[in-house]
Write an enzyme that holds these catalytic residues in place. Structure first.
Site, PDB file in Angstrom:
ATOM      1  N   GLU A  33       6.503 -15.167 -29.236  1.00 52.36           N
ATOM      2  CA  GLU A  33       7.834 -15.558 -28.757  1.00 52.36           C
ATOM      3  C   GLU A  33       8.824 -14.524 -29.278  1.00 52.36           C
ATOM      4  OE1 GLU A  33      10.829 -19.403 -28.658  1.00 52.36           O
ATOM      5  OE2 GLU A  33       9.681 -19.016 -30.477  1.00 52.36           O
ATOM      6  N   ASP A  67      -0.055 -23.400 -31.489  1.00 47.50           N
ATOM      7  CA  ASP A  67       1.276 -22.900 -31.819  1.00 47.50           C
ATOM      8  C   ASP A  67       1.367 -22.755 -33.335  1.00 47.50           C
ATOM      9  OD1 ASP A  67       3.996 -22.229 -31.502  1.00 47.50           O
ATOM     10  OD2 ASP A  67       4.209 -23.693 -29.895  1.00 47.50           O
TER      11      ASP A  67
END
Length: 551
Positions: free
Chosen positions: A252, A96
């Site tokens: 995202e 991430d």
């Protein structure tokens, strides 16, 4: 066809996955100890939420040092060992990465605060006051103003999220080069890709409006979501990092329409592998507002999913398919029945998800039907967003009991209680005191579930294997059936002469539906299939995946 289009991703929230040293916080060695478990499940990609040095104001999404592993999770040698052990099992690691903002403890921001002339000052978005006020009325996603005043500079800095997370200035080419250099560092370590947090917010309008104080209905997102240069910046990332390293990348993309998501993920544009979007998990927001006691309509949920399925397929985009993650309450509690029909509900969600086009994601615990935390007191929460929302609700006149019920339904803390490995103390997560303590007495754990007949874990194993070999599920077109049916979600996937029909009863009542063709059962959450003449009988929360081959 890319391998990641056939694979299943498992998301790990390391703080809550497995603690190896008894300090109550999950860590890298804990993940390593569970790699065989994930391999047995059939996982080929793992997405791990941030483990970089961080003060922890947003559980690691406030990064203070991009180059170092936070000691609470281990060290770089541990991480290198994780890569080695994962790759030994043919499991890829996706890290991430947060590129929209840093922690206010990052050295860049500390330097930026020293002077307007400091070269790092332009790494962030500082603005002068307007008529003694904030530059505009943009609202932080964590509540309150998106601007924080710095008296020594007589300026405000932008923070779309927590006040301790200042936004980066992507218009600065020096900042971009620093970012690409850092990403290359991790590529050289041997990682296999990035999940890019709120990546569609990195490009802010060059001229931020300063008159929106007069129109408080605009929270500002129209000026920074999918901004003017975002595709240019991501394409630059692709050329310098993603492409040369053959990375799997997940963006995202909150508040992004499908027309934009196609641009991000069409392979000809060289940007991202897939889009992680949230429209379907906002279906129970009342009038678009999250912090409410909301109800959803199945017809709305079907419409949203179907719109994305059809348009992404037609335009060569690619979906990330998920029901749960670290920022969402558990879907089994949110959309179905996590009590009497817990097993059926968990399997129903899996059937609907794996039948769609895209790359499926399993969030830790989903494969054993973990449910919401159901905390009963604000003191049990650690999450800043949830606590801020609670206080805002009370300030606006909501009583404490209702405010807690809203958090029980919507808080992301619902998905953050530690992984349930067995039914011993602390569910086998830690020998110490868990950083976030579960208040439930739950007999669902990896050990108990896997020892039960027809269990959820095995059901996921079968679905993962099925997707790898069934090209209709990967490449086939999508067609929604019975749009106005508010009880059953039915759709068809079609490739050449093969049709796969998915039917899911989202109620606890028996539903009878007509099926005109002869289909064979691939799998169902009850293990069998009731059909008489052309009528299919769907039991409470029953889900079926059926196949028909013509010719």
């Amino acid at each position: 066809m890319q391998q990641w289009q056939k694979s299943t991703v498992y998301q790990i929230y390391p703080r809550s996955f497995q603690d190896s040293n008894g300090d109550g916080i999950g860590d890298i060695n804990g993940i390593i100890s569970r790699l065989d478990y994930l391999h047995d499940l059939g996982i080929e990609l793992i997405w791990i939420t941030p483990m970089y040095v961080s003060p922890g104001n947003d559980n690691g999404y406030d990064i203070a040092d991009y180059y170092q592993i936070d000691p609470i999770f281990g060290n770089m040698k541990d991480f290198e060992n994780l890569l080695k052990e994962a790759h030994k099992r043919n499991i890829k690691i996706i890290m991430d990465m947060v590129l929209n903002h840093t922690s206010n403890e990052h050295v860049w921001f500390k330097e930026a605060l020293k002077s307007k002339n400091n070269p790092y000052h332009d790494y962030y978005l500082f603005k002068d006051p307007v008529d003694g006020h904030e530059p505009n009325n943009w609202v932080s996603k964590f509540s309150g103003s998106a601007w924080q005043y710095v008296p020594t500079l007589n300026q405000y800095y932008l923070h779309l999220y927590d006040v301790t997370m200042p936004d980066l200035n992507w218009r600065n080419p020096k900042l971009r080069q620093e970012i690409f250099k850092m990403m290359t560092f991790w590529a050289d370590k041997g990682i296999d890709g990035f999940r890019l947090d709120v990546i569609n917010n990195i490009s802010k309008a060059a001229k931020m409006p300063n008159d929106t104080f007069k129109t408080p209905t605009d929270d500002g997102r129209n000026f920074y979501t999918n901004g003017p240069h975002v595709h240019e910046y991501i394409h630059e990332m692709y050329r310098k990092v993603f492409g040369p390293n053959n990375f799997v990348t997940v963006g995202e993309l909150s508040s992004t329409p499908v027309s934009e998501a196609v641009k991000y993920t069409n392979p000809n544009r060289e940007e991202l592998s897939m889009a992680f979007t949230f429209h379907h998990v906002k279906v129970d927001y009342t009038n678009g507002k999250k912090w409410t006691l909301g109800k959803y309509k199945l017809t709305d949920l079907k419409s949203i999913i179907s719109d994305w399925q059809v348009k992404m397929h037609q335009n060569h985009g690619w979906n990330a398919l998920f029901w749960n993650n670290h920022d969402q309450p558990r879907a089994i509690s949110r959309f179905l029945n996590d009590n009497k029909y817990r097993d059926q509900s968990a399997k129903l969600l899996a059937v609907v998800q794996f039948g769609l086009q895209g790359t499926p994601y399993i969030y830790q615990g989903e494969e054993i039907a973990m449910k919401n935390s159901y905390f009963t007191d604000i003191k049990q929460y650690k999450d800043h967003e949830s606590i801020n929302a609670y206080n805002t609700m009370l300030k606006n006149g909501t009583d404490k009991s209702t405010a807690i019920k809203v958090l029980q339904q919507k808080s992301r803390e619902n998905a953050r209680i530690p992984m349930q490995w067995n039914i011993s103390k602390n569910y086998g997560f830690t020998t110490g005191i868990p950083w976030l303590k579960s208040i439930q007495k739950d007999n669902y754990s990896v050990e108990t579930v896997r020892n039960s007949p027809n269990n959820i874990f095995n059901f996921y194993q079968r679905l993962i294997k099925l997707r790898k070999r069934n090209t209709t599920l990967i490449e086939g077109s999508y067609k929604l059936l019975d749009h106005d049916d508010n009880s059953v979600y039915s759709y068809v996937r079609i490739k050449d002469e093969t049709k796969i029909l998915v039917m899911a009863n989202f109620t606890e009542k028996i539903q009878l539906r007509t099926v005109n063709s002869n289909y064979n059962l691939i799998l169902g959450n009850y293990g069998d299939f009731y059909k008489k003449d052309k009528v299919v009988k769907l039991r409470p929360y029953e889900a079926l995946m059926l196949e028909k081959k013509d010719g």
